[in-house]
Design a protein around this motif. Structure first.
Motif, mmCIF file in Angstrom:
data_model
loop_
_atom_site.group_PDB
_atom_site.id
_atom_site.type_symbol
_atom_site.label_atom_id
_atom_site.label_comp_id
_atom_site.label_asym_id
_atom_site.label_seq_id
_atom_site.Cartn_x
_atom_site.Cartn_y
_atom_site.Cartn_z
ATOM 1 N N VAL A 185 23.698 6.459 -2.618
ATOM 2 C CA VAL A 185 25.090 6.523 -3.055
ATOM 3 C C VAL A 185 25.668 7.915 -2.803
ATOM 4 O O VAL A 185 26.751 8.067 -2.250
ATOM 5 N N GLY A 186 24.922 8.934 -3.170
ATOM 6 C CA GLY A 186 25.380 10.302 -2.887
ATOM 7 C C GLY A 186 26.652 10.691 -3.611
ATOM 8 O O GLY A 186 27.489 11.395 -3.067
ATOM 9 N N TYR A 245 34.794 17.477 -4.493
ATOM 10 C CA TYR A 245 36.055 18.119 -4.908
ATOM 11 C C TYR A 245 36.101 18.364 -6.406
ATOM 12 O O TYR A 245 37.182 18.464 -6.986
ATOM 13 N N ARG A 291 36.441 5.363 -1.837
ATOM 14 C CA ARG A 291 35.349 6.296 -2.164
ATOM 15 C C ARG A 291 35.870 7.443 -3.005
ATOM 16 O O ARG A 291 35.200 7.924 -3.889
ATOM 17 N N ILE A 292 37.064 7.911 -2.707
ATOM 18 C CA ILE A 292 37.691 8.935 -3.544
ATOM 19 C C ILE A 292 39.022 8.336 -3.983
ATOM 20 O O ILE A 292 39.853 7.990 -3.147
ATOM 21 N N GLN A 300 43.258 9.014 -2.519
ATOM 22 C CA GLN A 300 43.495 9.988 -1.449
ATOM 23 C C GLN A 300 44.215 9.372 -0.276
ATOM 24 O O GLN A 300 43.943 8.240 0.093
ATOM 25 N N PHE A 303 37.498 1.362 9.323
ATOM 26 C CA PHE A 303 37.013 2.421 10.202
ATOM 27 C C PHE A 303 35.992 1.858 11.184
ATOM 28 O O PHE A 303 36.042 2.103 12.384
ATOM 29 N N PHE A 363 42.944 5.247 2.410
ATOM 30 C CA PHE A 363 41.518 4.949 2.490
ATOM 31 C C PHE A 363 41.119 3.564 2.024
ATOM 32 O O PHE A 363 39.969 3.266 1.956
ATOM 33 N N THR A 411 37.221 14.147 3.536
ATOM 34 C CA THR A 411 36.779 12.765 3.306
ATOM 35 C C THR A 411 36.746 12.001 4.621
ATOM 36 O O THR A 411 35.838 11.208 4.870
ATOM 37 N N PHE A 412 37.736 12.255 5.470
ATOM 38 C CA PHE A 412 37.756 11.592 6.772
ATOM 39 C C PHE A 412 36.545 12.021 7.609
ATOM 40 O O PHE A 412 35.877 11.193 8.228
ATOM 41 N N THR A 437 33.488 10.233 6.286
ATOM 42 C CA THR A 437 33.428 8.847 6.747
ATOM 43 C C THR A 437 32.964 8.791 8.196
ATOM 44 O O THR A 437 32.115 7.999 8.566
ATOM 45 N N SER A 438 33.532 9.676 9.024
ATOM 46 C CA SER A 438 33.207 9.655 10.451
ATOM 47 C C SER A 438 31.760 10.017 10.729
ATOM 48 O O SER A 438 31.172 9.525 11.672
ATOM 49 N N LEU A 480 28.428 10.529 6.083
ATOM 50 C CA LEU A 480 27.854 11.380 5.033
ATOM 51 C C LEU A 480 28.652 11.145 3.756
ATOM 52 O O LEU A 480 29.837 10.827 3.823
ATOM 53 N N PRO A 481 28.013 11.310 2.592
ATOM 54 C CA PRO A 481 28.798 11.215 1.359
ATOM 55 C C PRO A 481 29.782 12.396 1.264
ATOM 56 O O PRO A 481 29.415 13.517 1.626
#
Lengths: 672, 161
Positions: free
Chosen positions: A166-167, A184, A576-577, A580, A605, A635, B43-44, B47-48, B51-52
């Motif tokens: 999950v990280g 963040y 995920r966030i 945003q 994506f 997102f 964050t982008f 995702t790319s 990675l978290p």
């Protein structure tokens, strides 16, 4: 060298055999020496940061034993004066950075730092506290993060990344400012944390702890207007006893019920009853999916709220593969809110439903809007096993001396199938016990389904039901689950039915369970639950007379409309966030521009939304449309099965490609 | 040019093969484009690179080179290495912060004109205490000299409208 010497080393002069231990620390433990450590966990990768497991190695000096390969002939010393002094200093430095408020800490008496400070006889903290107070994160109902209490061992970070994939948290900053935090510096509630709570379970101090509901529950009990009922999860009964000196795995079901009654709960019920319902609904759903040809197979189980949130964040495209069944906790809540007020002579508003769970994610699950009726949650409060133990102690009850009492009917009666839900493999076994009869018309000759029991993170079993063979997989640990979702995506998943539990060993290993330093704790609790099943009269959910009565009086047909309304749910994709977006506006927004919003969520994506966005950006640049068109990326539009998703003005396009989007923009531009 | 910037970010990611091991070079190049690392861009990138976001945030906050806040037009970097510290760099830092109303927590003025930060060593210990303002280097700085630099910049800005 003879064989004996080849395979031995010396710990404080004592000869110890080397078997297949991965490191020196494990060999030393075998010699019955409990070397202190914060950051060593056999399930996680080596970190070597806490420097407490240091030993003197002849010819090499002081080394961290967790990070040394055992070799024959090594001469190891574990508690020389120099080592003791170094460990003391390390602890003193950690204590200097640590709040000295043990008595008010949720981890008091179960904290490794406290334990070691005592073991090493540290009576005075000699250094001043240099770091400023950091804010506490209680942004969610499940977990509280207090970075001030963190010793930076990284156990939580590695568990979250390695076992759960999950990280949600990681180290940030450097030097004295280093802290473990979500991205963040947001709260855990605003990132893709799934609330499994295993970070809290491995945390040696009180830096991450379950968000306690003790006060709320006691307030409800004290309120004379309310009727307070409890539901007790299966995994509770074989772990609660550990808090009161029983051996792990001992069933304390009846004392537990007695304790709750003494505490003032009006009725005490069993979540296992709702687990019986879950089996029937979920197996019915599974048989239906098999009959329709398998497009929605494999079917993933949906009892584990941490797994559900994982799927919503990371596999939104596969949500149709999840069983639509609510978890037992929420089936119970739904049924209780609808049927109990009449039975208990109260109103739905004055009925307080308290769950007692081995789990932190259940605290969050109870707050999900899907599980509210008329603005009120079906389950009002969720306590963990440890919180219940705290309340029992607080009330001064002598747990061991309580006269056993039994669950209240009807929602306290269950089959053994509903009890083994607490073990990894239990849901699968319960489904087989029910589905075999449903499919073949006959009961399987063996009650126990040993093929799905066991320890491994991914287990598979082929179960014959008449002329059908059901291919089942049982997984625990979310990284394992995500490996299977990837297979489903690639079309290579060989299973029909997949049980997923987030925590190691299933609910018995949940983050709300008592803290234990016993390495075999999960096996003991697991054996305890299977023994409870053996001791019950009924082992099949279809034999539970009160389940049958509930269908007759309240729920209606299995899998019917009413049943769907009460016992099933829907899922949604999650960012995920939270909240945003990426603005690609060329000029200040005027409010006059045409808004084009391209989804860059995980699923879109993967389906190429970035190429689309890039092509679009280029197009707008070349044609100098920047003043008229505002492009942004967000997102998640929550339509992951139909990506890439693009919103143009107030229109939404699914499966969008560049030509469609360009065409629409041109059209709007010409018309204006 | 937000669109152009986004395209550049995509180019950078492609050039680095979307390899998570190339995270640091990606961040370096992306910071060149934006002047800092905006959260949503991080964050982008996460995702790319698969990675978290927490990992990317961890790397971005570890290195002093990276910044998650937009910097001022004029960035004062005051050396606080051993030599400069001994020669009184703290007084200069205080003078700069007092003059601009900044603190340890807030290092950039709200009009985004000035940023004041410290660095560990600028490698010019012979000139201690040393300060750089964007690309210009100032040696043997005193609190007075440092605040004069601010006055000069303000004056130039006003003259140029």
């Amino acid at each position: 060298m003879n064989k004996e010497i080849e395979n031995t080393l010396f710990v404080n002069g004592q000869t110890v055999e080397i078997a297949d231990e991965p490191n020196l620390l494990e060999v030393i433990r075998k010699a019955n020496i409990d070397l202190p450590t914060f950051c060593y966990h056999s399930e996680l990768s080596l970190y070597g940061a806490c420097r407490l497991c240091i030993v003197e190695l002849e010819g090499k000096g002081v080394v961290a034993s967790c990070s040394v390969q055992p070799e024959p002939g090594m001469e190891v010393r574990t508690h020389t004066a120099a080592l003791r002094e170094m460990r003391r200093t390390t602890l003193e430095l950690l204590l200097a950075n640590h709040p000295q408020a043990c008595t008010t800490c949720a981890k008091n008496t179960q904290c490794k730092l406290q334990d070691l400070a005592q073991r090493f006889g540290i009576e005075d903290v000699v250094f001043n506290r240099p770091v400023k107070e950091r804010p506490i994160d209680d942004s969610n109902p499940a977990l509280v993060r207090d970075p001030n209490k963190c010793v930076l061992c990284g156990d939580c970070v590695r568990f979250c990344a390695e076992v759960q994939n999950v990280g949600a948290i990681d180290f940030a900053n450097r030097g004295a400012q280093v802290t473990v935090t979500p991205a963040y510096n947001k709260g855990l509630g605003d990132v893709a944390c799934v609330f499994c709570g295993q970070c809290a379970a491995v945390c040696p101090t009180g830096a991450i702890t379950p968000n306690s509901a003790e006060q709320d529950v006691m307030a409800a009990i004290d309120d004379p207007e309310t009727t307070v009922v409890a539901q007790l999860a299966p995994a509770l009964r074989v772990a609660l006893g550990e808090e009161f000196g029983y051996d792990p795995g001992t069933s304390v079901t009846w004392q537990m019920v007695a304790a709750l009654k003494r505490l003032g709960f009006d009725k005490v019920y069993d979540t296992s009853f709702a687990a019986d319902l879950t089996v029937i609904e979920e197996a019915g759903e599974f048989i239906e999916r098999m009959d329709e040809g398998g497009e929605r197979l494999p079917q993933f189980t949906s009892c584990c709220p941490a797994w559900i949130k994982t799927a919503e964040h990371f596999s939104p495209d596969l949500l149709p593969h999840l069983s639509s069944c609510r978890s037992p906790q929420q089936m119970f809540g739904s049924l209780a809110r609808r049927t109990l007020p009449e039975q208990l002579n109260t109103t739905p508003e004055k009925l307080v439903v308290v769950s007692i769970m081995p789990c932190t994610a259940k605290k969050y699950e109870a707050t999900r809007e899907e599980f509210h009726q008329n603005g009120k949650p079906d389950v009002d409060h969720v306590l963990t096993t440890r919180e219940l133990a705290g309340i029992i102690r607080g009330a001064g009850l002598r747990f061991q001396d309580l006269e056993p009492e039994s669950f209240d009917l009807p929602l306290g009666f269950k089959s053994g199938a509903g009890v083994i839900f607490g073990n990894s493999g239990g849901v699968s076994e319960a489904v087989v016990r029910y589905a075999h009869e449903k499919v073949t018309g006959e009961r399987s000759p063996e009650v126990d389904v040993h093929a799905v029991r066991g320890e491994e993170g991914v287990r598979e079993a082929q179960i014959s039901m008449g002329d059908r063979t059901v291919r089942m997989a049982v997984v625990h640990g979310l990284a394992n689950a995500q490996r299977l979702t990837e297979q489903v995506r690639q079309g290579t998943c060989p299973y029909d039915f997949i049980e997923v539990m987030a925590c190691p060993g299933g609910c018995i290993g949940g983050a709300g369970q008592p803290v234990s330093f016993d390495e075999n704790i999960r096996q003991k609790r697991k054996a305890g639950l299977y023994a409870v099943d053996k001791g019950l009269q009924v082992h099949h959910p279809q034999d539970n007379p009160y389940v049958a009565a509930s269908y007759r009086d309240a729920i209606g047909e299995i899998g019917g409309e009413e049943a769907h309304d009460m016992l099933h749910t829907t899922y949604k994709t999650r960012q995920r966030i939270a909240g945003q977006e990426l603005s690609l506006a060329n000029s200040e927004a005027t409010g006059q521009q045409l808004e084009v919003d391209v989804c860059l969520g995980t699923s879109c994506f993967l389906k190429g939304s970035q190429d689309l966005l890039q092509a679009l950006a280029k197009y707008i640049n070349t044609n100098e449309l920047g003043e008229h068109v505002e492009v942004k990326a967000s997102f998640c539009h929550q339509k992951c099965g139909r990506g890439p998703v693009v919103k143009i003005g107030d229109k939404t396009f699914e499966h969008a490609d560049f030509d469609t989007v360009r065409g629409t923009i041109d059209e709007v531009m010409q018309n204006s | 040019m937000a669109v152009k910037k986004f395209e550049d970010v995509c180019d950078i990611l492609d050039r680095q093969g979307r390899n998570p091991a190339r995270l640091i070079p990606v961040l370096q190049e992306v910071q060149k484009i934006y002047g800092y690392l905006p959260e949503e861009v991080l964050t982008f990138i996460a995702t790319s690179l698969d990675l978290p976001p927490a990992r990317v945030y961890g790397v971005a906050t570890f290195y002093a080179h990276f910044t998650l806040e937009p910097k001022g037009r004029y960035v004062f970097r005051l050396c606080d290495g051993t030599a400069c510290h001994v020669k009184g760099s703290s007084d200069i830092l205080n003078a700069l912060r007092d003059k601009l109303g900044l603190s340890e927590e807030q290092d950039t003025t709200s009009d985004k004109m000035f940023t004041v930060e410290t660095v560990s060593c600028l490698g010019a210990c012979g000139l201690a205490p040393v300060m750089t303002v964007n690309e210009s280097v100032y040696g043997q700085v005193t609190p007075e000299k440092a605040t004069e630099v601010i006055d000069e910049i303000v004056k130039n800005e006003e003259d140029n409208g």
